[in-house]
Structures are given as C-alpha cells and as structure tokens.
Design a protein around this motif. Structure first.
Motif, short mmCIF file in Angstrom:
data_model
loop_
_atom_site.label_atom_id
_atom_site.label_comp_id
_atom_site.label_asym_id
_atom_site.label_seq_id
_atom_site.Cartn_x
_atom_site.Cartn_y
_atom_site.Cartn_z
N GLY A 110 0.82 -1.21 0.00
CA GLY A 110 0.00 0.00 0.00
C GLY A 110 0.85 1.25 0.00
O GLY A 110 0.54 2.24 -0.68
N ALA A 111 1.96 1.22 0.76
CA ALA A 111 2.85 2.38 0.80
C ALA A 111 3.48 2.64 -0.56
O ALA A 111 3.61 3.79 -1.00
CB ALA A 111 3.94 2.16 1.85
N ALA A 112 3.86 1.54 -1.26
CA ALA A 112 4.44 1.70 -2.60
C ALA A 112 3.42 2.29 -3.56
O ALA A 112 3.74 3.16 -4.37
CB ALA A 112 4.94 0.35 -3.11
N ALA A 113 2.17 1.82 -3.47
CA ALA A 113 1.13 2.33 -4.36
C ALA A 113 0.77 3.78 -4.03
O ALA A 113 0.41 4.56 -4.92
CB ALA A 113 -0.12 1.46 -4.26
N LEU A 114 0.90 4.16 -2.74
CA LEU A 114 0.54 5.51 -2.32
C LEU A 114 1.68 6.51 -2.44
O LEU A 114 1.46 7.71 -2.31
CB LEU A 114 0.04 5.49 -0.88
N ALA A 115 2.91 6.02 -2.66
CA ALA A 115 4.07 6.91 -2.69
C ALA A 115 3.90 8.07 -3.68
O ALA A 115 4.17 9.23 -3.33
CB ALA A 115 5.33 6.11 -2.99
N GLY A 144 -3.22 11.50 -12.56
CA GLY A 144 -2.76 10.65 -13.65
C GLY A 144 -1.34 11.01 -14.07
O GLY A 144 -0.51 10.13 -14.32
N GLU A 145 -1.06 12.31 -14.16
CA GLU A 145 0.28 12.76 -14.52
C GLU A 145 1.31 12.37 -13.45
O GLU A 145 2.44 11.96 -13.77
CB GLU A 145 0.29 14.28 -14.70
N VAL A 146 0.92 12.51 -12.19
CA VAL A 146 1.84 12.16 -11.10
C VAL A 146 2.18 10.68 -11.16
O VAL A 146 3.36 10.28 -11.03
CB VAL A 146 1.22 12.52 -9.74
N TYR A 147 1.18 9.82 -11.37
CA TYR A 147 1.45 8.38 -11.40
C TYR A 147 2.22 7.97 -12.65
O TYR A 147 3.05 7.05 -12.60
CB TYR A 147 0.14 7.59 -11.28
N ARG A 148 1.97 8.64 -13.76
CA ARG A 148 2.75 8.33 -14.97
C ARG A 148 4.21 8.72 -14.78
O ARG A 148 5.12 8.01 -15.22
CB ARG A 148 2.16 9.04 -16.18
N PRO A 152 9.12 4.84 -12.71
CA PRO A 152 10.37 4.19 -12.28
C PRO A 152 10.27 3.52 -10.91
O PRO A 152 10.98 2.55 -10.64
CB PRO A 152 11.38 5.35 -12.26
N LEU A 153 9.40 4.04 -10.03
CA LEU A 153 9.20 3.41 -8.73
C LEU A 153 8.72 1.97 -8.87
O LEU A 153 9.21 1.06 -8.19
CB LEU A 153 8.18 4.21 -7.90
N PHE A 154 7.77 1.77 -9.77
CA PHE A 154 7.19 0.45 -9.95
C PHE A 154 8.16 -0.49 -10.66
O PHE A 154 8.21 -1.69 -10.37
CB PHE A 154 5.88 0.56 -10.71
N VAL A 155 8.97 0.05 -11.58
CA VAL A 155 10.00 -0.77 -12.23
C VAL A 155 11.02 -1.23 -11.20
O VAL A 155 11.49 -2.38 -11.21
CB VAL A 155 10.68 0.03 -13.36
N MET A 156 11.38 -0.32 -10.28
CA MET A 156 12.32 -0.68 -9.21
C MET A 156 11.77 -1.81 -8.36
O MET A 156 12.49 -2.78 -8.05
CB MET A 156 12.57 0.55 -8.32
N ALA A 157 10.51 -1.70 -7.96
CA ALA A 157 9.89 -2.75 -7.13
C ALA A 157 9.86 -4.08 -7.88
O ALA A 157 10.16 -5.13 -7.31
CB ALA A 157 8.48 -2.32 -6.74
#
Length: 402
Positions: A110-115, A144-148, A152-157
């Motif tokens: 949840g923290a990763a998704a909310l970062a 939407g812009e912030v999550y796009r 790189p955060l999600f690629v790292m995970a």
C-alpha cells in the motif's frame, strides 16, 4: 540589493535581480536549538512546529527582487499530516514485530502504491504555502500525470521482486540447508547486482520526471513554468558523481593505509585476546562507517550543486521571466567538506551554521531576469491569480505531508 544593471550581452528591457539571503548562522542557531530541545522533550511530536518555524525563517530571509518569500502553511494541516504518518508507521512496526507478516506486507504494498500520491500531495501543499508579493504558487498536475511520472518506482519494485524470485528458481531443490545457502549466495549476489543497476537508472529517471513535472505543472499567478533539460543531462551528472565518489574513496583509503602503517600486521595477534579483539573490531567497523560517510559527502555535494545549476539555468516563468545560476560545484564541494568536518568536531552544534552557509551559497547564485520590468510582472501575476479559485489548493490530501 537587486542588480538592475544591463550587461553588454543582455537585451534592452530585461532587468536582472539577484536573489539575496539576509539570515545568519547565529540567528538560525537560536531557532534550531529550540527546535531540537522541544523535539526531544516531546519525543518528536514538536517536529511539524519545528519544520514550520524553519521554513518561515529561510523563506522570510530569502529576497527575490527585494521582496521576501512567504511560507503560509496552516499549522493544523501539518500537525494532522505528521500524526497520521506516525500512526501508520507505528501500525506497520507493530504488525511486523508481532508476526503479522501478511498485514505488514499489505501495508508495504500500500505504501508503494501511495508513494506517488504522497509526493503529489506534498508538492501541492508546499507550492500552495509559498507566496511572493502576495502571489501564491500552485502545483496543478493531475493524479494521472503524477502516477505516470512515477513509473520508475514500480519498475524498481519489480526488479527487486524478480531478483528474489529468480534466485529461488535457479537454486537446485533438495539440497541440504548448508549446501542451499552456498548455492544461493552467488545467485542472489548476481541478481541483487542487476536489481541495483536497474534501481540506479530508475532513480535517475524518477528525479528527472519529478523535477520536470514540478516546473511544467507549477504555476505562479497562472503563469506556467518553462523546462529545458533532457534526461541525458541528469545521466551525465549521476555518472560524474559516481566518478567523484570512487576517486574520494581511493584517496581516503590511501590516506588511511598510510596513517595506519604497520598496524595491520598487529591484527592477527588480536585473535586470542578476547574482549580487546572485539573492541578493536567494533572500532574498525565504526571507523569504516564514518569513512564511508566522509567519502560520500563530496560526491553528494557535487551532485547537489550540478543538479541545482542545471535546473536553475534552464527554467523560467512562461515567456516573461527566466533564471540564471552561477553556482560553482568546486566551491560548493569545498564548503560541504568544511562543514562536515566542523560539524563532527563540534559534536553537531555547527550544523545550523553549515545549513545557513550552504543555503546562502546556493540561493545567492541565482539571478532572476524579468522581461518588461518587475512591477509589470508582479501586476500581471496578481491580476491573473484573481481568476483562479482555491478548489485545487483545498483538495483532499494537501495537508497529508507537511
């Protein structure tokens, strides 16, 4: 004072105003020591008040075209955001320490998704709390812009998850525990190395994405920001930073070896000396950590100076204003090394003086160039802001991160 002279290379009708910082280390020391003492006495719960006092001090002593910046954040929002973060962290630590691994894992996911949401909330909060000549800043990026920008955060995970799964899959089954550990170690090391390289690249990209989004979706009085740097500029700075770090490590290692001289020959003799050997081992460990910190200080300062210079030399406010930065990385690195050494020698009490000196060098290296005159710019910004509502500024989540 603002520099309004016209240099030979400057076009007529463009005024230059150098940023000034009027604070001092002695003044900030009084703010800092009160913040430290009250934070200790309140077991950290004075932190949001300390952060607001610190921001107000630095903003109020930073003059842009002879007018100070203002930090107008509501204390209530900062306190609520801080308490919420403390509660969430305490809940996670409780779950992990009491064996509730499922709950802890879900909270991490949840923290990763909310970062990205937390970062976007922090930017909106801080932009909206900043004013100049009564005109406020805004961060207008949509979620939407912030999550796009945060991909790189999600690629790292995914890279680290793949490293763990790949390590488990490549090790043969049916081995004894000792053999399994021996077989797993090199595979895990190789997989972790790959994940580390991917993470480094992702951190470079994430920094570029976030800084560009801050500028392009930042507004002052309705005027958008202008952004010129490309990702390659950030890559070159990061690679140069790595070079500075490796060079510093080599220099410190050589000095350390020369200083110890023949002392290394005494290490084998300590094996049968019980407590003395343990104490020497602890001392060597602490010295290694301290040396690693000292070795990283010049590299961190170099990267900070180069990124600061790159950004402030390549941004502006629409077509009416631009910035130029004269910060020299070499001088900033020298200042950081001096400050680190003096902070260590003073047991931390030089820290506020170090912060002020570094902030002064950076802020006073920036010059604002205004097209058409300062009064015209300020008037235009104020008029365009009147048509903007406060709906964005008061949206859900703004006060979560102070």
């Amino acid at each position: 004072m603002a520099d309004k002279t016209t240099s030979p290379g400057r076009r007529p009708g463009i005024d230059a105003h150098r940023v000034e910082f009027t604070g001092s280390g002695g003044e900030y020391f009084r703010v800092w020591i009160v913040n430290v003492l009250l934070s200790v006495l309140t077991v950290g719960f004075y932190t949001p008040f300390a952060r607001r006092r610190t921001a107000q001090y630095f903003y109020g002593h930073t003059l842009v075209a002879d007018s100070p910046l203002e930090f107008t954040a509501q204390q209530r929002k900062m306190v609520i955001g801080f308490v919420l973060l403390v509660v969430l962290y305490a809940t996670f630590k409780t779950a992990s320490r009491t064996g509730q691994d499922t709950v802890a894992s879900l909270m991490l996911l949840g923290a990763a998704a909310l970062a990205p949401w937390l970062w976007g909330s922090a930017m909106r909060f801080r932009f909206n709390a900043t004013r100049w000549r009564g005109v406020r800043l805004q961060f207008t990026a949509g979620w939407g812009e912030v999550y796009r920008a945060s991909w790189p955060l999600f690629v790292m995970a995914l890279a680290w998850a793949a490293a763990v799964l790949l390590s488990a899959a490549l090790v043969p089954q049916g081995l004894s525990p000792a053999a399994h550990r021996r077989a797993l170690a090199p595979v895990l090391l190789a997989a972790s190395g790959g994940a580390l390289l991917v993470s480094l690249w992702c951190l470079m990209r994430l920094e570029y994405n976030y800084k560009s989004l801050m500028v392009l979706r930042g507004r002052i009085g309705g005027q958008p920001g202008r952004w010129k740097p490309v990702f390659g500029d950030f890559v070159r700075i990061w690679l140069a930073t790595l070079g500075v770090f490796l060079l510093t490590v080599l220099v410190i290692a050589a000095l350390f070896a020369v200083a110890l001289g023949g002392s290394f020959a005494l290490l084998p003799k300590l094996r049968g000396m019980g407590m003395l050997a343990i104490l020497v081992g602890i001392a060597i460990g602490l010295a290694s950590v301290l040396l690693l910190f000292l070795a990283s200080a010049p590299a961190r300062a170099y990267r900070e100076a180069r990124i600061f210079q790159l950004v402030w030399n390549n941004i502006g406010v629409s077509q009416v204003a631009r910035f130029r930065c004269g910060l020299q990385a070499r001088r900033y690195v020298g200042l950081r090394i001096r400050n680190v050494l003096l902070t260590i020698l003073s047991l931390g009490f030089f820290r506020p003086f170090a912060v002020v000196s570094e902030y002064r060098m950076k802020s006073e290296s920036v010059t604002l160039h205004v097209k058409g005159g300062l009064d015209q710019l300020a008037g235009q910004l104020a008029r365009e802001e009147q048509g903007l509502g406060d709906a964005i500024a008061d949206a859900v989540g703004l006060g979560l991160v102070g």
